[in-house]
Design a protein around this motif. Structure first.
Motif, PDB file in Angstrom:
ATOM      1  N   VAL A 139      64.059  18.062 124.949  1.00  0.00           N
ATOM      2  CA  VAL A 139      63.470  16.707 125.816  1.00  0.00           C
ATOM      3  C   VAL A 139      62.591  15.739 125.255  1.00  0.00           C
ATOM      4  CG1 VAL A 139      61.850  16.563 127.859  1.00  0.00           C
ATOM      5  CG2 VAL A 139      63.477  18.494 127.930  1.00  0.00           C
ATOM      6  N   ILE A 140      62.064  16.082 124.326  1.00  0.00           N
ATOM      7  CA  ILE A 140      61.135  15.312 123.407  1.00  0.00           C
ATOM      8  C   ILE A 140      62.070  14.270 122.617  1.00  0.00           C
ATOM      9  CG2 ILE A 140      59.899  15.039 121.405  1.00  0.00           C
ATOM     10  CD1 ILE A 140      58.574  17.934 122.330  1.00  0.00           C
ATOM     11  N   LYS A 141      63.249  14.625 122.072  1.00  0.00           N
ATOM     12  CA  LYS A 141      64.332  13.648 121.683  1.00  0.00           C
ATOM     13  C   LYS A 141      64.978  12.970 122.481  1.00  0.00           C
ATOM     14  CE  LYS A 141      63.659  16.358 117.858  1.00  0.00           C
ATOM     15  NZ  LYS A 141      62.873  15.663 116.593  1.00  0.00           N
ATOM     16  N   ILE A 144      70.565  10.216 123.775  1.00  0.00           N
ATOM     17  CA  ILE A 144      70.074  10.833 125.067  1.00  0.00           C
ATOM     18  C   ILE A 144      70.951  11.657 125.829  1.00  0.00           C
ATOM     19  CG2 ILE A 144      69.729  10.172 127.624  1.00  0.00           C
ATOM     20  CD1 ILE A 144      68.450   7.451 126.256  1.00  0.00           C
ATOM     21  N   LYS A 145      72.536  11.364 125.695  1.00  0.00           N
ATOM     22  CA  LYS A 145      73.522  11.941 126.276  1.00  0.00           C
ATOM     23  C   LYS A 145      73.543  13.498 125.711  1.00  0.00           C
ATOM     24  CE  LYS A 145      78.252  12.566 127.562  1.00  0.00           C
ATOM     25  NZ  LYS A 145      78.163  13.055 128.659  1.00  0.00           N
ATOM     26  N   ALA A 146      73.330  13.412 124.388  1.00  0.00           N
ATOM     27  CA  ALA A 146      73.684  14.491 123.259  1.00  0.00           C
ATOM     28  C   ALA A 146      72.419  15.451 123.672  1.00  0.00           C
ATOM     29  CB  ALA A 146      73.688  14.278 121.962  1.00  0.00           C
ATOM     30  N   SER A 147      71.178  14.908 123.843  1.00  0.00           N
ATOM     31  CA  SER A 147      70.195  15.662 124.020  1.00  0.00           C
ATOM     32  C   SER A 147      70.143  16.263 125.525  1.00  0.00           C
ATOM     33  CB  SER A 147      68.879  14.817 124.163  1.00  0.00           C
ATOM     34  OG  SER A 147      68.533  14.280 122.700  1.00  0.00           O
ATOM     35  N   GLU A 148      70.755  15.664 126.317  1.00  0.00           N
ATOM     36  CA  GLU A 148      70.806  16.343 127.858  1.00  0.00           C
ATOM     37  C   GLU A 148      71.920  17.414 127.582  1.00  0.00           C
ATOM     38  OE1 GLU A 148      70.151  12.243 130.594  1.00  0.00           O
ATOM     39  OE2 GLU A 148      72.224  12.870 129.875  1.00  0.00           O
ATOM     40  N   GLU A 149      72.787  17.399 126.794  1.00  0.00           N
ATOM     41  CA  GLU A 149      73.645  18.460 126.620  1.00  0.00           C
ATOM     42  C   GLU A 149      73.170  19.547 125.950  1.00  0.00           C
ATOM     43  OE1 GLU A 149      77.907  16.053 126.482  1.00  0.00           O
ATOM     44  OE2 GLU A 149      77.125  16.895 124.471  1.00  0.00           O
ATOM     45  N   VAL A 150      72.356  19.320 125.014  1.00  0.00           N
ATOM     46  CA  VAL A 150      71.503  20.647 124.498  1.00  0.00           C
ATOM     47  C   VAL A 150      70.689  21.278 125.561  1.00  0.00           C
ATOM     48  CG1 VAL A 150      69.613  21.125 122.863  1.00  0.00           C
ATOM     49  CG2 VAL A 150      71.537  19.701 122.160  1.00  0.00           C
ATOM     50  N   ASN A 194      74.866  15.242 115.406  1.00  0.00           N
ATOM     51  CA  ASN A 194      76.386  15.171 115.277  1.00  0.00           C
ATOM     52  C   ASN A 194      77.005  15.023 116.469  1.00  0.00           C
ATOM     53  OD1 ASN A 194      76.969  15.543 112.299  1.00  0.00           O
ATOM     54  ND2 ASN A 194      75.727  17.375 112.484  1.00  0.00           N
ATOM     55  N   ARG A 195      76.569  15.671 117.540  1.00  0.00           N
ATOM     56  CA  ARG A 195      77.047  15.331 118.880  1.00  0.00           C
ATOM     57  C   ARG A 195      77.041  13.809 119.452  1.00  0.00           C
ATOM     58  NH1 ARG A 195      80.758  15.234 122.194  1.00  0.00           N
ATOM     59  NH2 ARG A 195      80.451  15.277 124.238  1.00  0.00           N
ATOM     60  N   ALA A 196      75.892  13.111 118.972  1.00  0.00           N
ATOM     61  CA  ALA A 196      75.903  11.756 119.426  1.00  0.00           C
ATOM     62  C   ALA A 196      76.935  10.852 118.560  1.00  0.00           C
ATOM     63  CB  ALA A 196      74.484  11.098 118.945  1.00  0.00           C
ATOM     64  N   ILE A 197      77.232  11.366 117.226  1.00  0.00           N
ATOM     65  CA  ILE A 197      78.358  10.722 116.415  1.00  0.00           C
ATOM     66  C   ILE A 197      79.510  10.747 117.078  1.00  0.00           C
ATOM     67  CG2 ILE A 197      79.629  10.894 114.278  1.00  0.00           C
ATOM     68  CD1 ILE A 197      76.602  11.799 113.000  1.00  0.00           C
TER      69      ILE A 197
END
Length: 465
Positions: free
Chosen positions: A49-51, A73-79, A111-114
């Motif tokens: 959430v902080i990321k 943001i999208k990768a953070s949401e998936e985490v 890595n997910r954002a990549i």
């Protein structure tokens, strides 16, 4: 197996290409190979959430491109949604003040954002774990902030569970309000008490716990995000510091606030000790109640057997028909664990040095474990034990009548010494106090029954007057 080569300060390392984490996490997995608990997932999700919040702010400040920031943001949401839970296996007990955990999240998100941007894992020129995902942050402001947010959310759940337990105990207080039994002090016969009064005392104790734990949230609302490494805010602009707190407020829906002195909030962990202390107080009350129920329900023939606990499972592999008080026993063990966690938190918080506490991973593990254990335990205690307790009225009456404790009601009528003599007679002749009084004939049967009236014996005043 397909591998990619990653580099860090120490050197190069092959990383399984199916993994979203990178070289920092891989080294942590090797260094802290304890094969025990991984870092608490509530904590991981709040770091994500902080990321997300940092990426939102850095896009607005034009320090991160929209394309790159939106991928983060999208990768953070998936985490946050739990899609990559299997990528977070670093031990909860780790050196580095949480750096391994922070880097684990940074690497997975990077890595997910990549991938989202069409690249391959490890192509950090596209999205870098530190330069981009960790922009304007440090482990030392991310971890304490994530812990505070995770703890607040758990505290709210625990407070609600305690409110429901309090209500269940109050229902039993009313249900058993006219059933008298023998009270005990130091496990010896004492004055009579209504069974409902005992449950009322339990309800009051839990009420205090609920209120204390509900209020302690206030202590956790001050966060040090933006303080970076030691609280001075180096590498984070003033605009970022103010904006990231606002975004976190919006994302978490919590009344969190920026610390007015982040150096303090970064290095000092006394707030977590305070919170843990209240959890310990709650554990103490739960243990006391669970132990009382085990005593009152002991038997069914050789113990008190004044209450009947719900039968949850067979109790012995060798003694047929035995049923153990497994729910109160579980409550006791969880309480012991919370008390032990409080000791660990106290030691960890007091072991900080100068500008940082290196032992915050232990505080994270113990505090969040205590909160989660207590919440689940309170719910189980209520649903599988308290709500189903019934009273053995016959045993309550027999134990009370056999006791010499009833002689206390006569002290104001015949004096302490004479009452003691009556108790001796009752014990010697194996009679009840009531029977001795009947035989003695000093008082009429009606007078004796009035003096020994259950409602007279369990309320203020002089019995029979």
């Amino acid at each position: 197996m397909d591998y990619r080569l990653e580099k860090d300060l120490i050197g190069s390392k092959e990383i399984d290409n199916s993994k979203y984490y990178g070289i920092n996490t891989a080294r942590a997995l090797e260094n802290f190979e304890l094969n025990n608990k991984a870092v608490n997932m509530d904590f991981i999700r709040e770091i994500a959430v902080i990321k997300k919040a940092a990426a939102i702010v850095n896009i607005k400040l034009n320090t991160l491109t929209e394309e790159k920031g939106n991928a983060i943001i999208k990768a953070s949401e998936e985490v946050i949604d739990g899609k990559f839970d299997d990528q977070f296996k670093v031990s909860a007990f780790q050196g580095g003040a949480g750096t391994s955990t922070n880097m684990n999240v940074n690497e997975v998100i990077a890595n997910r954002a990549i991938e989202i941007l069409g690249g391959q894992k490890g192509e950090y020129e596209i999205v870098h774990p530190l330069n981009d995902v960790n922009m304007s942050q440090s482990t030392n402001d991310v971890c304490p902030t994530a812990l505070r947010i995770a703890a607040i959310k758990r505290i709210r759940k625990l407070a609600n569970a305690l409110a429901e337990l309090q209500e269940a105990l109050q229902i039993k207080e009313n249900e058993f309000s006219d059933i008298i039994h023998l009270g005990r002090t130091q496990l010896m016969d004492a004055l009579p008490i209504m069974v409902g009064q005992g449950f009322g005392a339990y309800a009051k104790a839990i009420e205090r716990d609920r209120w204390r734990i509900y209020k302690v949230e206030e202590r956790l609302r001050v966060i040090n995000i933006g303080g970076t490494a030691i609280g001075t805010g180096l590498n984070a602009t003033n605009k970022y510091i103010f904006m990231v707190t606002d975004v976190l407020q919006d994302l978490t829906k919590l009344g969190i606030a920026r610390s007015d002195f982040p150096i303090d909030t970064t290095q000092n962990c006394d707030v977590f000790v305070e919170v843990s202390g209240l959890l310990k107080a709650c554990a103490v009350n739960l243990m006391k109640i669970s132990n009382d129920l085990r005593l009152l329900g002991s038997g069914p023939r050789g113990g008190f057997a004044e209450i009947i606990l719900p039968m949850c499972q067979a109790g012995s592999t060798i003694m047929p028909g035995k049923v153990n008080p497994v729910i109160p026993e579980m409550v006791g063990q969880v309480s012991m664990r919370v008390i032990a966690n409080d000791t660990a938190i106290t030691l960890a918080a007091s072991s900080g040095q100068l500008e940082l506490n290196a032992f915050i991973p232990l505080i994270v593990e113990c505090l969040l474990e205590s909160l989660e254990l207590l919440e689940k335990t309170v719910i189980i205690f209520k649903e599988k034990c308290i709500e189903h307790i019934i009273v053995n009225e016959l045993n309550c009456k027999e134990n009370l009548e056999r006791s010499t404790a009833l002689v206390t009601a006569l002290v104001h009528h015949i004096g302490y010494d004479k009452a003691s003599d009556l108790a001796k007679v009752a014990l010697k002749e194996e009679k009840s106090i009531r029977e001795v009084l009947y035989d003695e004939g000093t008082y009429s049967k009606e007078e004796i029954d009035k003096i020994l009236n259950p409602f007279e014996l369990t309320s203020p005043g002089i019995p029979g007057k």
